[in-house]
Design a protein around this motif. Sequence first.
Motif, PDB file in Angstrom:
ATOM      1  N   LEU A 124       5.935  -8.075  -5.127  1.00 10.79           N
ATOM      2  CA  LEU A 124       6.017  -6.894  -4.369  1.00 10.79           C
ATOM      3  C   LEU A 124       4.669  -6.347  -4.373  1.00 10.79           C
ATOM      4  O   LEU A 124       4.007  -6.182  -5.332  1.00 10.79           O
ATOM      5  CB  LEU A 124       7.101  -5.650  -4.696  1.00 10.79           C
ATOM      6  N   VAL A 125       3.819  -6.069  -3.378  1.00  9.72           N
ATOM      7  CA  VAL A 125       2.496  -5.389  -3.221  1.00  9.72           C
ATOM      8  C   VAL A 125       3.045  -3.985  -3.067  1.00  9.72           C
ATOM      9  O   VAL A 125       3.340  -3.516  -1.805  1.00  9.72           O
ATOM     10  CB  VAL A 125       1.631  -5.904  -2.278  1.00  9.72           C
ATOM     11  N   VAL A 126       2.826  -3.067  -3.969  1.00 14.05           N
ATOM     12  CA  VAL A 126       3.220  -1.727  -3.770  1.00 14.05           C
ATOM     13  C   VAL A 126       1.755  -0.899  -3.534  1.00 14.05           C
ATOM     14  O   VAL A 126       1.075  -0.966  -4.736  1.00 14.05           O
ATOM     15  CB  VAL A 126       3.767  -1.161  -5.077  1.00 14.05           C
ATOM     16  N   ARG A 127       1.507  -0.261  -2.727  1.00 10.38           N
ATOM     17  CA  ARG A 127       0.496   0.697  -2.506  1.00 10.38           C
ATOM     18  C   ARG A 127       0.839   2.367  -2.622  1.00 10.38           C
ATOM     19  O   ARG A 127       1.589   2.891  -2.037  1.00 10.38           O
ATOM     20  CB  ARG A 127      -0.017   0.407  -1.205  1.00 10.38           C
ATOM     21  N   ASP A 128      -0.203   2.963  -3.292  1.00  7.75           N
ATOM     22  CA  ASP A 128      -0.026   4.525  -3.417  1.00  7.75           C
ATOM     23  C   ASP A 128      -1.571   4.899  -3.146  1.00  7.75           C
ATOM     24  O   ASP A 128      -2.348   4.887  -4.214  1.00  7.75           O
ATOM     25  CB  ASP A 128       0.599   4.895  -4.863  1.00  7.75           C
ATOM     26  N   GLY A 129      -1.888   5.090  -2.017  1.00  7.33           N
ATOM     27  CA  GLY A 129      -3.117   5.817  -1.666  1.00  7.33           C
ATOM     28  C   GLY A 129      -4.208   4.290  -1.831  1.00  7.33           C
ATOM     29  O   GLY A 129      -3.912   3.283  -1.277  1.00  7.33           O
ATOM     30  N   SER A 130      -5.046   4.593  -2.770  1.00  7.22           N
ATOM     31  CA  SER A 130      -6.152   3.397  -2.865  1.00  7.22           C
ATOM     32  C   SER A 130      -5.616   2.448  -4.070  1.00  7.22           C
ATOM     33  O   SER A 130      -6.214   1.479  -4.475  1.00  7.22           O
ATOM     34  CB  SER A 130      -7.184   3.922  -3.312  1.00  7.22           C
ATOM     35  N   ILE A 131      -4.400   2.893  -4.748  1.00 11.83           N
ATOM     36  CA  ILE A 131      -3.932   2.131  -5.860  1.00 11.83           C
ATOM     37  C   ILE A 131      -3.089   1.094  -5.493  1.00 11.83           C
ATOM     38  O   ILE A 131      -1.888   1.338  -4.556  1.00 11.83           O
ATOM     39  CB  ILE A 131      -3.238   2.987  -7.032  1.00 11.83           C
ATOM     40  N   GLU A 132      -3.204  -0.130  -5.782  1.00 12.04           N
ATOM     41  CA  GLU A 132      -2.244  -1.273  -5.482  1.00 12.04           C
ATOM     42  C   GLU A 132      -1.734  -1.966  -6.845  1.00 12.04           C
ATOM     43  O   GLU A 132      -2.375  -2.242  -7.632  1.00 12.04           O
ATOM     44  CB  GLU A 132      -3.222  -2.548  -4.587  1.00 12.04           C
ATOM     45  N   ARG A 133      -0.428  -1.950  -6.737  1.00 13.42           N
ATOM     46  CA  ARG A 133       0.176  -2.670  -7.773  1.00 13.42           C
ATOM     47  C   ARG A 133       1.062  -3.927  -7.291  1.00 13.42           C
ATOM     48  O   ARG A 133       1.656  -3.884  -6.370  1.00 13.42           O
ATOM     49  CB  ARG A 133       1.179  -1.557  -8.433  1.00 13.42           C
ATOM     50  N   LEU A 134       1.129  -4.756  -8.175  1.00 16.91           N
ATOM     51  CA  LEU A 134       1.769  -6.155  -8.074  1.00 16.91           C
ATOM     52  C   LEU A 134       2.955  -6.286  -9.021  1.00 16.91           C
ATOM     53  O   LEU A 134       2.801  -6.229 -10.279  1.00 16.91           O
ATOM     54  CB  LEU A 134       0.765  -7.437  -8.061  1.00 16.91           C
ATOM     55  N   LEU A 135       4.234  -6.290  -8.541  1.00 14.81           N
ATOM     56  CA  LEU A 135       5.356  -6.187  -9.300  1.00 14.81           C
ATOM     57  C   LEU A 135       6.020  -7.515  -8.997  1.00 14.81           C
ATOM     58  O   LEU A 135       6.182  -7.715  -7.906  1.00 14.81           O
ATOM     59  CB  LEU A 135       6.123  -5.222  -8.958  1.00 14.81           C
ATOM     60  N   PRO A 136       6.386  -8.217  -9.812  1.00 10.67           N
ATOM     61  CA  PRO A 136       7.141  -9.416  -9.719  1.00 10.67           C
ATOM     62  C   PRO A 136       8.832  -9.034  -9.200  1.00 10.67           C
ATOM     63  O   PRO A 136       9.137  -8.216  -9.806  1.00 10.67           O
ATOM     64  CB  PRO A 136       7.101 -10.023 -11.190  1.00 10.67           C
ATOM     65  N   PHE A 137       9.196  -9.765  -8.295  1.00  6.15           N
ATOM     66  CA  PHE A 137      10.553  -9.405  -7.839  1.00  6.15           C
ATOM     67  C   PHE A 137      11.502 -10.221  -8.580  1.00  6.15           C
ATOM     68  O   PHE A 137      11.967 -11.130  -8.213  1.00  6.15           O
ATOM     69  CB  PHE A 137      10.598  -9.697  -6.211  1.00  6.15           C
TER      70      PHE A 137
END
Length: 160
Positions: A124-137
């Motif tokens: 999952l590529v999760v975006r919060d404004g300019s912050i991008e997090r990569l979370l394994p599904f």
Amino acid sequence: MGYIAAAFGVQGWVKVVADTEYADSLFDYSTWWLGRDGQWQAFELEEAGLQPKNVIAKLSGINDRDAAFALKGMTIAVPRSAMPAAEEGEYYWADLIGLEVVNLAGESLGRVDKLFETGANDVLVVRDGSIERLLPFVATVVLDVDLAAGKIKVDWGLDY
């Protein structure tokens, strides 16, 4: 479902990159919708085949290399109503995009922007404004997907 990567040969065939679990599952749909910049057009699938590294397809009305080349980069879609229901615990990526991701502490990590496959698992590529997090599904991270509520609960910290 995928996109047109290039023309193939001189008789209007195209090379396709499939974004499906099995590339040949695209052959299950007799009509493909091709789109770019919000403009969509339906094409009947006349013939298709698997090559060692490609999917190739012949679409109605596309009869020469120039017409096939004009389709390069177009997205392939099918109506949602034509797709089978997802199995229990499985999800179409399109259903996950836009969902809010919340951790066990109730903190919002952002929204799912897109997904990609690594071979080991989807991410999952999760975006919060300019912050991008990569979370394994994977089950140890993704604890619950509630499509109706538009939320995914995860075991993931804000500072990971």
